[in-house]
Design a protein around this motif. Structure first.
Motif, PDB file in Angstrom:
ATOM      1  N   GLU A  30       0.750  -0.997  -0.156  1.00  0.00           N
ATOM      2  CA  GLU A  30       0.055  -0.055  -0.023  1.00  0.00           C
ATOM      3  C   GLU A  30       0.755   1.386   0.023  1.00  0.00           C
ATOM      4  OE1 GLU A  30      -3.416   1.903   2.954  1.00  0.00           O
ATOM      5  OE2 GLU A  30      -3.447  -0.144   2.437  1.00  0.00           O
ATOM      6  N   ILE A  31       0.602   2.110  -0.963  1.00  0.00           N
ATOM      7  CA  ILE A  31       1.569   3.346  -1.080  1.00  0.00           C
ATOM      8  C   ILE A  31       0.698   4.473  -1.099  1.00  0.00           C
ATOM      9  CG2 ILE A  31       2.886   4.614  -2.669  1.00  0.00           C
ATOM     10  CD1 ILE A  31       3.905   2.220  -4.006  1.00  0.00           C
ATOM     11  N   PRO A  32       0.570   5.438   0.165  1.00  0.00           N
ATOM     12  CA  PRO A  32      -0.418   6.519   0.224  1.00  0.00           C
ATOM     13  C   PRO A  32      -0.190   7.384  -0.871  1.00  0.00           C
ATOM     14  CG  PRO A  32       0.752   6.041   2.391  1.00  0.00           C
ATOM     15  CD  PRO A  32       1.492   5.056   1.110  1.00  0.00           C
ATOM     16  N   HIS A  33      -1.050   8.055  -1.094  1.00  0.00           N
ATOM     17  CA  HIS A  33      -1.194   9.030  -2.212  1.00  0.00           C
ATOM     18  C   HIS A  33      -0.285  10.196  -1.918  1.00  0.00           C
ATOM     19  CE1 HIS A  33      -2.382  11.484  -5.718  1.00  0.00           C
ATOM     20  NE2 HIS A  33      -3.252  12.074  -5.212  1.00  0.00           N
ATOM     21  N   ARG A  34       0.665  10.594  -2.968  1.00  0.00           N
ATOM     22  CA  ARG A  34       1.713  11.718  -2.962  1.00  0.00           C
ATOM     23  C   ARG A  34       2.762  11.094  -2.100  1.00  0.00           C
ATOM     24  NH1 ARG A  34      -2.639  16.804  -1.896  1.00  0.00           N
ATOM     25  NH2 ARG A  34      -3.722  16.408  -3.797  1.00  0.00           N
ATOM     26  N   GLN A  35       3.109   9.949  -1.847  1.00  0.00           N
ATOM     27  CA  GLN A  35       4.237   9.738  -1.306  1.00  0.00           C
ATOM     28  C   GLN A  35       5.227   9.148  -2.318  1.00  0.00           C
ATOM     29  OE1 GLN A  35       4.648   6.564   1.588  1.00  0.00           O
ATOM     30  NE2 GLN A  35       3.970   7.952   3.509  1.00  0.00           N
ATOM     31  N   PHE A  36       6.426   9.299  -1.687  1.00  0.00           N
ATOM     32  CA  PHE A  36       7.808   8.913  -2.987  1.00  0.00           C
ATOM     33  C   PHE A  36       8.122   7.418  -2.330  1.00  0.00           C
ATOM     34  CE2 PHE A  36      10.784  10.988  -6.012  1.00  0.00           C
ATOM     35  CZ  PHE A  36      11.429   9.577  -6.532  1.00  0.00           C
ATOM     36  N   VAL A  37       7.924   6.469  -3.196  1.00  0.00           N
ATOM     37  CA  VAL A  37       8.428   5.151  -2.705  1.00  0.00           C
ATOM     38  C   VAL A  37       9.590   4.492  -3.550  1.00  0.00           C
ATOM     39  CG1 VAL A  37       7.455   2.917  -2.164  1.00  0.00           C
ATOM     40  CG2 VAL A  37       6.323   4.729  -1.183  1.00  0.00           C
ATOM     41  N   SER A  38      10.372   3.953  -3.296  1.00  0.00           N
ATOM     42  CA  SER A  38      11.448   3.369  -3.956  1.00  0.00           C
ATOM     43  C   SER A  38      11.250   1.778  -3.649  1.00  0.00           C
ATOM     44  CB  SER A  38      12.887   3.698  -3.639  1.00  0.00           C
ATOM     45  OG  SER A  38      12.998   5.192  -4.274  1.00  0.00           O
ATOM     46  N   LEU A  39      11.418   1.101  -4.826  1.00  0.00           N
ATOM     47  CA  LEU A  39      11.645  -0.356  -4.888  1.00  0.00           C
ATOM     48  C   LEU A  39      12.992  -0.821  -5.064  1.00  0.00           C
ATOM     49  CD1 LEU A  39       8.684  -1.610  -7.383  1.00  0.00           C
ATOM     50  CD2 LEU A  39       8.563  -0.932  -4.877  1.00  0.00           C
ATOM     51  N   ILE A  40      13.404  -1.592  -4.267  1.00  0.00           N
ATOM     52  CA  ILE A  40      15.180  -1.961  -4.276  1.00  0.00           C
ATOM     53  C   ILE A  40      15.201  -3.511  -4.081  1.00  0.00           C
ATOM     54  CG2 ILE A  40      15.533  -1.624  -2.028  1.00  0.00           C
ATOM     55  CD1 ILE A  40      18.411  -0.056  -3.146  1.00  0.00           C
ATOM     56  N   GLY A  41      16.263  -3.976  -4.727  1.00  0.00           N
ATOM     57  CA  GLY A  41      16.392  -5.508  -4.461  1.00  0.00           C
ATOM     58  C   GLY A  41      17.425  -6.083  -5.856  1.00  0.00           C
ATOM     59  N   PRO A  42      17.759  -7.312  -5.678  1.00  0.00           N
ATOM     60  CA  PRO A  42      18.674  -7.726  -6.658  1.00  0.00           C
ATOM     61  C   PRO A  42      17.890  -8.166  -7.924  1.00  0.00           C
ATOM     62  CG  PRO A  42      17.862  -9.401  -5.094  1.00  0.00           C
ATOM     63  CD  PRO A  42      17.426  -8.257  -4.574  1.00  0.00           C
ATOM     64  N   SER A  43      18.563  -7.849  -9.192  1.00  0.00           N
ATOM     65  CA  SER A  43      18.098  -8.331 -10.353  1.00  0.00           C
ATOM     66  C   SER A  43      17.431  -9.482 -10.376  1.00  0.00           C
ATOM     67  CB  SER A  43      19.229  -8.296 -11.477  1.00  0.00           C
ATOM     68  OG  SER A  43      20.097  -7.178 -11.805  1.00  0.00           O
ATOM     69  N   GLY A  44      16.211  -9.402 -11.082  1.00  0.00           N
ATOM     70  CA  GLY A  44      15.438 -10.827 -11.191  1.00  0.00           C
ATOM     71  C   GLY A  44      14.431 -10.853  -9.941  1.00  0.00           C
ATOM     72  N   CYS A  45      14.280  -9.761  -9.087  1.00  0.00           N
ATOM     73  CA  CYS A  45      13.348 -10.062  -8.111  1.00  0.00           C
ATOM     74  C   CYS A  45      11.967  -9.248  -8.439  1.00  0.00           C
ATOM     75  CB  CYS A  45      13.902  -9.286  -6.943  1.00  0.00           C
ATOM     76  SG  CYS A  45      13.882  -7.324  -6.907  1.00  0.00           S
ATOM     77  N   GLY A  46      11.840  -8.783  -9.629  1.00  0.00           N
ATOM     78  CA  GLY A  46      10.610  -8.349 -10.263  1.00  0.00           C
ATOM     79  C   GLY A  46      10.077  -7.066 -10.176  1.00  0.00           C
ATOM     80  N   LYS A  47      10.955  -6.207  -9.605  1.00  0.00           N
ATOM     81  CA  LYS A  47      10.692  -4.777  -9.528  1.00  0.00           C
ATOM     82  C   LYS A  47      10.314  -4.220 -10.810  1.00  0.00           C
ATOM     83  CE  LYS A  47      15.045  -3.557  -8.787  1.00  0.00           C
ATOM     84  NZ  LYS A  47      15.724  -5.061  -8.966  1.00  0.00           N
ATOM     85  N   SER A  48      10.912  -4.186 -12.015  1.00  0.00           N
ATOM     86  CA  SER A  48      10.388  -3.844 -13.225  1.00  0.00           C
ATOM     87  C   SER A  48       8.919  -4.479 -13.460  1.00  0.00           C
ATOM     88  CB  SER A  48      11.481  -4.106 -14.143  1.00  0.00           C
ATOM     89  OG  SER A  48      12.547  -3.200 -14.005  1.00  0.00           O
ATOM     90  N   THR A  49       8.697  -5.768 -13.436  1.00  0.00           N
ATOM     91  CA  THR A  49       7.638  -6.543 -13.859  1.00  0.00           C
ATOM     92  C   THR A  49       6.526  -6.015 -12.841  1.00  0.00           C
ATOM     93  OG1 THR A  49       8.922  -8.554 -14.173  1.00  0.00           O
ATOM     94  CG2 THR A  49       6.278  -8.726 -13.531  1.00  0.00           C
ATOM     95  N   LEU A  50       6.685  -5.647 -11.623  1.00  0.00           N
ATOM     96  CA  LEU A  50       5.660  -4.863 -10.768  1.00  0.00           C
ATOM     97  C   LEU A  50       5.492  -3.663 -11.333  1.00  0.00           C
ATOM     98  CD1 LEU A  50       3.840  -4.923  -8.205  1.00  0.00           C
ATOM     99  CD2 LEU A  50       5.837  -4.152  -6.831  1.00  0.00           C
ATOM    100  N   LEU A  51       6.324  -2.820 -11.782  1.00  0.00           N
ATOM    101  CA  LEU A  51       6.002  -1.507 -12.376  1.00  0.00           C
ATOM    102  C   LEU A  51       5.292  -1.559 -13.510  1.00  0.00           C
ATOM    103  CD1 LEU A  51       7.283   1.245 -10.836  1.00  0.00           C
ATOM    104  CD2 LEU A  51       8.751   1.286 -13.138  1.00  0.00           C
ATOM    105  N   ARG A  52       5.517  -2.693 -14.221  1.00  0.00           N
ATOM    106  CA  ARG A  52       4.728  -2.628 -15.650  1.00  0.00           C
ATOM    107  C   ARG A  52       3.391  -3.310 -15.181  1.00  0.00           C
ATOM    108  NH1 ARG A  52       6.779  -3.410 -20.724  1.00  0.00           N
ATOM    109  NH2 ARG A  52       5.150  -4.908 -21.042  1.00  0.00           N
ATOM    110  N   ILE A  53       3.054  -3.965 -14.231  1.00  0.00           N
ATOM    111  CA  ILE A  53       1.807  -4.139 -14.155  1.00  0.00           C
ATOM    112  C   ILE A  53       1.040  -3.059 -13.508  1.00  0.00           C
ATOM    113  CG2 ILE A  53       0.398  -5.573 -12.316  1.00  0.00           C
ATOM    114  CD1 ILE A  53       2.507  -7.803 -12.472  1.00  0.00           C
ATOM    115  N   LEU A  54       1.756  -2.211 -12.547  1.00  0.00           N
ATOM    116  CA  LEU A  54       0.981  -0.973 -12.185  1.00  0.00           C
ATOM    117  C   LEU A  54       0.548  -0.164 -13.335  1.00  0.00           C
ATOM    118  CD1 LEU A  54       3.401  -0.205  -9.031  1.00  0.00           C
ATOM    119  CD2 LEU A  54       1.069  -1.177  -9.197  1.00  0.00           C
ATOM    120  N   ALA A  55       1.658  -0.134 -14.464  1.00  0.00           N
ATOM    121  CA  ALA A  55       1.408   0.859 -15.402  1.00  0.00           C
ATOM    122  C   ALA A  55       0.410   0.506 -16.239  1.00  0.00           C
ATOM    123  CB  ALA A  55       2.684   1.155 -16.041  1.00  0.00           C
TER     124      ALA A  55
END
Length: 266
Positions: A30-55
């Protein structure tokens, strides 16, 4: 605080992947409106996949995703999402001004919601480069154009996939502070993917640490540095304490199978 983004029970498998090794598994976030949240973790953990789903560019196999009460597809159709990728993807035959103006030209129904290209270029400090072409710009300038273009329709949510990863350290730091200024002016929810511990701490209200194979939320850390952030704030001892906390969380996440050698401790 109003929820900007809600993810519940999200699982995503890539075609041909082992059933016990999904790209993402049981993601709750859950990310509150107007917050700045970073996703960090090793390659292959799905950060970009999660971003694509959000988009709305990819779909989860199970679970629910909501952006300000709408599905990603609905939010995308309403032009509520801005996306900045690792590469600017500008059209080389268009000038900087024309590239920034492009979203408004292809989304005429947005009407008064559209900011003028010149106003956007002033916001990112590129008004003098408006009539240049992409091949005439540096990497940092190209990414500023990409940010200006993404902000053109005044999105409620800005998704950023390692936008500064290819830049030198000096340019990267300068763009971090410029991005913070734009974010504070526009009150946008930002989800920012990075491999840099320092970048995540400098920018974020919260940092989501992910573990790999399958990608899961390992820990969510609050960043209690004061805002607005400047170089004086991030040079204090508390900054180093926060960086250490993030690194410790990443070390713990590696026990789930993550490889540490692809993280950049900037």
């Amino acid at each position: 605080m109003t929820a900007g983004i809600e993810v519940r029970g999200l699982t995503k498998r890539h075609p041909g992947a082992r059933l016990d090794r999904p790209a993402l598994q049981n993601i709750d976030l859950e990310i509150p409106h107007r917050q700045f949240v970073s996703l960090i973790g090793p390659s292959g953990c799905g950060k970009s996949t999660l971003l694509r789903i959000l988009a709305g560019l990819d779909r989860a196999d199970t679970g629910q995703v909501s952006l300000l009460g709408r599905s990603p597809k609905q939010a995308s159709r309403r032009k509520a999402i801005g996306l900045v990728s690792q590469t600017p993807a500008l059209l080389p035959w268009l000038t900087v001004r024309q590239n920034v103006a492009l979203p408004g030209k292809v989304n005429r129904r947005a009407g008064s919601k559209i900011d003028s290209p010149d106003e956007l270029l002033r916001a990112v400090g590129l008004e003098e480069s408006a009539d240049q072409y992409p091949h005439e710009l540096s990497g940092g300038m190209l990414q500023r154009v990409a940010v200006a273009r993404a902000l053109g329709l005044r999105p409620d949510v800005l998704l950023m996939d390692e936008p500064f990863s290819a830049l030198d350290e000096f340019t990267r730091e300068a763009l971090q502070y410029q991005l913070l200024g734009l974010w504070q002016q526009r009150a946008t929810t930002v989800v920012f993917v990075t491999h840099s511990v320092r970048e995540a701490v400098v920018l974020s209200d919260r940092i989501v640490v992910m573990s790999a194979r399958p990608g899961r939320i390992h820990e969510v850390l609050d960043v209690d540095l004061p805002r607005p952030r400047d170089r004086k704030v991030v040079k204090g001892p508390h900054m180093h304490d926060l960086e250490d906390r993030v690194r410790a969380s990443l070390q713990s996440a590696w026990k789930a199978g993550a490889a540490p050698d692809d993280l950049v401790p900037l």
